[in-house]
Design a protein around this motif. Structure first.
Motif, short mmCIF file in Angstrom:
data_model
loop_
_atom_site.label_atom_id
_atom_site.label_comp_id
_atom_site.label_asym_id
_atom_site.label_seq_id
_atom_site.Cartn_x
_atom_site.Cartn_y
_atom_site.Cartn_z
N TYR A 173 61.47 66.75 -95.74
CA TYR A 173 61.58 68.02 -96.08
C TYR A 173 62.48 68.92 -95.08
N TYR B 81 65.51 65.88 -99.95
CA TYR B 81 64.34 66.48 -100.87
C TYR B 81 63.77 65.88 -101.95
N GLU B 82 64.78 64.96 -102.42
CA GLU B 82 64.29 64.20 -103.47
C GLU B 82 63.19 63.08 -103.14
N LYS C 208 60.09 64.96 -102.56
CA LYS C 208 59.33 65.33 -103.60
C LYS C 208 58.64 63.94 -104.10
N PRO D 243 54.95 65.43 -104.81
CA PRO D 243 55.40 66.13 -106.00
C PRO D 243 55.28 67.76 -106.40
N ASN E 171 54.60 69.94 -103.97
CA ASN E 171 55.05 71.00 -103.11
C ASN E 171 55.96 71.93 -103.47
N ILE F 26 59.32 72.16 -101.35
CA ILE F 26 60.20 71.34 -101.49
C ILE F 26 60.79 71.56 -103.08
N GLU F 27 60.31 71.82 -104.07
CA GLU F 27 60.81 71.96 -105.31
C GLU F 27 61.86 73.11 -105.33
N ASN G 11 50.68 67.21 -110.56
CA ASN G 11 51.20 67.40 -109.30
C ASN G 11 50.73 68.39 -108.34
#
Length: 224
Positions: free
Chosen positions: A32, A51-52, A55, A59, A61, A64-65, A96
């Motif tokens: 991140y 970022y991917e 994630k 997943p 967070n 991050i999203e 998630n």
């Protein structure tokens, strides 16, 4: 050191520092922060890749999203994902909300407490207490089952998900893995794709966010 460099806007030093850390310890937080360093240095593609990867490890967070969504707004392609049934969206949102370790720990605690409540049900001679302990134990057993299911699914997703990000300025998606094949569309740097076949040396089969499928040169993307 990398965090200090990021705070001091020395983004290249931060990038080098976080990449060094990742050789020793892979974590969502490091990816991140690496993504933030890339984003602030206007390297949007590597920011999206970072970022991917963050994630995948976390997943649920929200930070991050959010940052991933902002980075994607700076890419050329704005491909809308295929619609999913509302209950699938709810299920994935619930799953998630925690990490694999978090769900596993919750499942373990739920099982222990459920067993204690069953003991209360068996040995406490009070109708109301017995009824409450029995129903609470049943609820915790359900939590135990879903906690293990969610932990397994998230772990499997992180370890086995095949996806990538386009790293070339633009690439033509082909119907078959040959340069002479008919075109499906053109996609651009920073676009997320799901990898469906990577057995060929020079070509990779992908599915786009909007559901279209085709083949692209393997060198045009980086796997997450």
């Amino acid at each position: 050191m990398a965090l200090a460099a990021l705070s001091d806007r020395d983004y290249q030093s931060a990038i080098n520092g976080y990449n060094t850390v990742l050789k020793e310890c892979v974590s969502a937080d490091v990816y991140y922060n690496l993504g933030n360093a890339y984003f602030r240095s206007d390297d949007i593609t590597n920011a999206i890749i970072s970022y991917e990867r963050a994630k995948l490890l976390a997943p649920g967070n929200k930070d991050i999203e959010h940052n991933l969504r902002v980075a994607r707004l700076k890419t050329v392609d704005k491909l809308m994902p295929a619609d999913r049934m509302f209950f699938v969206e709810w299920y994935q949102a619930l799953r998630n909300m925690n990490t694999p370790d978090g769900w596993a720990n919750m499942a373990f605690v739920s099982l222990v407490v459920a067993l204690l409540l069953f003991l209360v049900y068996l040995f406490v001679d009070h109708a109301v207490v017995q009824r409450l302990s029995f129903y609470m134990a049943i609820v915790l057993i359900v939590v135990f089952i879903f906690g293990n299911l969610f932990a397994w699914q998230l772990k499997d997703y992180a370890e086995n998900t095949m996806a990538g990000v386009i790293t070339t300025n633009e690439v033509t998606v082909k119907k078959t893995p040959t340069a002479q094949s008919a075109d499906v569309c053109v996609i651009h740097e920073g676009t997320h794709v799901d990898i469906t076949d990577s057995a060929l040396k020079d070509w990779t089969a992908v599915t786009l966010p909007d559901g279209r499928e085709g083949w692209i040169p393997a060198k045009s993307l980086e796997k997450i």
